[in-house]
Write a protein that holds these residues in place. Sequence first.
Motif, PDB file in Angstrom:
ATOM      1  N   ALA A   1      41.213  34.760  34.610  1.00 49.65           N
ATOM      2  CA  ALA A   1      41.260  33.359  35.046  1.00 49.65           C
ATOM      3  C   ALA A   1      42.618  32.957  35.615  1.00 49.65           C
ATOM      4  O   ALA A   1      42.693  32.390  36.707  1.00 49.65           O
ATOM      5  N   ALA A   2      43.692  33.218  34.890  1.00 49.46           N
ATOM      6  CA  ALA A   2      45.014  32.759  35.333  1.00 49.46           C
ATOM      7  C   ALA A   2      45.436  33.343  36.680  1.00 49.46           C
ATOM      8  O   ALA A   2      45.837  32.597  37.579  1.00 49.46           O
ATOM      9  N   PRO A   3      45.355  34.664  36.870  1.00 50.71           N
ATOM     10  CA  PRO A   3      45.751  35.176  38.190  1.00 50.71           C
ATOM     11  C   PRO A   3      44.817  34.706  39.308  1.00 50.71           C
ATOM     12  O   PRO A   3      45.257  34.520  40.448  1.00 50.71           O
ATOM     13  N   SER A   4      43.556  34.489  38.998  1.00 47.26           N
ATOM     14  CA  SER A   4      42.630  33.976  40.019  1.00 47.26           C
ATOM     15  C   SER A   4      43.006  32.554  40.398  1.00 47.26           C
ATOM     16  O   SER A   4      43.067  32.209  41.587  1.00 47.26           O
ATOM     17  N   ARG A   5      43.275  31.721  39.408  1.00 50.23           N
ATOM     18  CA  ARG A   5      43.671  30.334  39.680  1.00 50.23           C
ATOM     19  C   ARG A   5      44.968  30.257  40.473  1.00 50.23           C
ATOM     20  O   ARG A   5      45.194  29.295  41.202  1.00 50.23           O
ATOM     21  N   ALA A   6      45.832  31.238  40.321  1.00 47.61           N
ATOM     22  CA  ALA A   6      47.131  31.240  41.007  1.00 47.61           C
ATOM     23  C   ALA A   6      47.026  31.648  42.481  1.00 47.61           C
ATOM     24  O   ALA A   6      47.988  31.465  43.231  1.00 47.61           O
ATOM     25  N   GLU A   7      45.903  32.161  42.903  1.00 48.63           N
ATOM     26  CA  GLU A   7      45.741  32.573  44.296  1.00 48.63           C
ATOM     27  C   GLU A   7      45.769  31.342  45.207  1.00 48.63           C
ATOM     28  O   GLU A   7      45.210  30.299  44.873  1.00 48.63           O
ATOM     29  N   ALA A   8      46.404  31.496  46.358  1.00 45.43           N
ATOM     30  CA  ALA A   8      46.557  30.379  47.291  1.00 45.43           C
ATOM     31  C   ALA A   8      45.216  29.769  47.707  1.00 45.43           C
ATOM     32  O   ALA A   8      45.106  28.555  47.858  1.00 45.43           O
ATOM     33  N   GLY A   9      44.193  30.596  47.876  1.00 43.77           N
ATOM     34  CA  GLY A   9      42.897  30.098  48.339  1.00 43.77           C
ATOM     35  C   GLY A   9      41.971  29.586  47.257  1.00 43.77           C
ATOM     36  O   GLY A   9      40.887  29.090  47.541  1.00 43.77           O
ATOM     37  N   CYS A  10      42.393  29.687  45.997  1.00 46.99           N
ATOM     38  CA  CYS A  10      41.540  29.256  44.888  1.00 46.99           C
ATOM     39  C   CYS A  10      41.743  27.768  44.629  1.00 46.99           C
ATOM     40  O   CYS A  10      42.838  27.316  44.322  1.00 46.99           O
TER      41      CYS A  10
ATOM     42  N   LEU B 202      36.095  43.499  37.341  1.00 50.10           N
ATOM     43  CA  LEU B 202      34.736  43.970  37.635  1.00 50.10           C
ATOM     44  C   LEU B 202      34.475  45.355  37.045  1.00 50.10           C
ATOM     45  O   LEU B 202      33.378  45.625  36.542  1.00 50.10           O
ATOM     46  N   ALA B 203      35.465  46.221  37.070  1.00 50.13           N
ATOM     47  CA  ALA B 203      35.311  47.549  36.460  1.00 50.13           C
ATOM     48  C   ALA B 203      35.114  47.420  34.956  1.00 50.13           C
ATOM     49  O   ALA B 203      34.264  48.108  34.366  1.00 50.13           O
ATOM     50  N   THR B 204      35.871  46.531  34.335  1.00 48.79           N
ATOM     51  CA  THR B 204      35.732  46.290  32.891  1.00 48.79           C
ATOM     52  C   THR B 204      34.344  45.752  32.578  1.00 48.79           C
ATOM     53  O   THR B 204      33.689  46.206  31.632  1.00 48.79           O
ATOM     54  N   MET B 205      33.896  44.788  33.367  1.00 49.31           N
ATOM     55  CA  MET B 205      32.594  44.167  33.108  1.00 49.31           C
ATOM     56  C   MET B 205      31.452  45.171  33.216  1.00 49.31           C
ATOM     57  O   MET B 205      30.504  45.096  32.449  1.00 49.31           O
ATOM     58  N   ARG B 206      31.558  46.102  34.152  1.00 51.45           N
ATOM     59  CA  ARG B 206      30.491  47.121  34.291  1.00 51.45           C
ATOM     60  C   ARG B 206      30.271  47.878  32.985  1.00 51.45           C
ATOM     61  O   ARG B 206      29.146  48.293  32.685  1.00 51.45           O
TER      62      ARG B 206
ATOM     63  N   ALA C 119      37.161  33.730  53.659  1.00 54.88           N
ATOM     64  CA  ALA C 119      38.274  34.681  53.774  1.00 54.88           C
ATOM     65  C   ALA C 119      39.099  34.706  52.494  1.00 54.88           C
ATOM     66  O   ALA C 119      39.519  35.777  52.042  1.00 54.88           O
ATOM     67  N   ALA C 120      39.319  33.543  51.882  1.00 55.14           N
ATOM     68  CA  ALA C 120      40.073  33.481  50.624  1.00 55.14           C
ATOM     69  C   ALA C 120      39.333  34.219  49.521  1.00 55.14           C
ATOM     70  O   ALA C 120      39.935  34.948  48.727  1.00 55.14           O
ATOM     71  N   PHE C 121      38.012  34.060  49.476  1.00 53.99           N
ATOM     72  CA  PHE C 121      37.230  34.763  48.456  1.00 53.99           C
ATOM     73  C   PHE C 121      37.199  36.266  48.738  1.00 53.99           C
ATOM     74  O   PHE C 121      37.306  37.072  47.818  1.00 53.99           O
ATOM     75  N   ASP C 122      37.063  36.632  50.001  1.00 53.53           N
ATOM     76  CA  ASP C 122      37.065  38.055  50.351  1.00 53.53           C
ATOM     77  C   ASP C 122      38.376  38.714  49.922  1.00 53.53           C
ATOM     78  O   ASP C 122      38.369  39.840  49.415  1.00 53.53           O
ATOM     79  N   LEU C 123      39.499  38.018  50.121  1.00 52.73           N
ATOM     80  CA  LEU C 123      40.782  38.546  49.675  1.00 52.73           C
ATOM     81  C   LEU C 123      40.799  38.670  48.149  1.00 52.73           C
ATOM     82  O   LEU C 123      41.206  39.700  47.605  1.00 52.73           O
ATOM     83  N   HIS C 124      40.339  37.646  47.464  1.00 58.92           N
ATOM     84  CA  HIS C 124      40.256  37.646  45.994  1.00 58.92           C
ATOM     85  C   HIS C 124      39.521  38.890  45.494  1.00 58.92           C
ATOM     86  O   HIS C 124      39.942  39.523  44.522  1.00 58.92           O
ATOM     87  N   ALA C 125      38.434  39.229  46.148  1.00 61.39           N
ATOM     88  CA  ALA C 125      37.611  40.362  45.722  1.00 61.39           C
ATOM     89  C   ALA C 125      38.341  41.696  45.803  1.00 61.39           C
ATOM     90  O   ALA C 125      37.941  42.652  45.134  1.00 61.39           O
ATOM     91  N   THR C 126      39.416  41.763  46.569  1.00 65.18           N
ATOM     92  CA  THR C 126      40.151  43.024  46.737  1.00 65.18           C
ATOM     93  C   THR C 126      41.396  43.119  45.855  1.00 65.18           C
ATOM     94  O   THR C 126      42.003  44.189  45.785  1.00 65.18           O
TER      95      THR C 126
END
Length: 96
Positions: free
Chosen positions: A27-36, A76-80, A61-68
């Motif tokens: 959550a925290a690093p995702s919230r810190a993203e410029a596009g979030c 996502l690897a952990t959740m799998r 584009a912001a979400f696509d960057l987030h996904a990478t």
Amino acid sequence: MQLYFFAQFHAAPGNEATVEAALRKVAAPSRAEAGCKAFHAFRGTRDRATFFIHSIWADEAAFDLHATLPHTVEFLATMRELVDRPPEMCRTEMML
């Protein structure tokens, strides 16, 4: 146009606390993203093994960057490893 993202995860029996911890960690690093614009995690009240993410992004584009980004890829690897069915994910736009 803003992008609204929804995801649903169902923890395998015994993995509920670990799924919750993984959501808290991303959550925290995702919230810190410029596009979030917003990032929220939820837990089901009737099925306590069901978890949700609702996030809002400046645009696709912001979400696509987030996904990478490393924190997302790791999440996502952990959740799998922790879920007992494939996650449901949906990109949406606001109608009303």
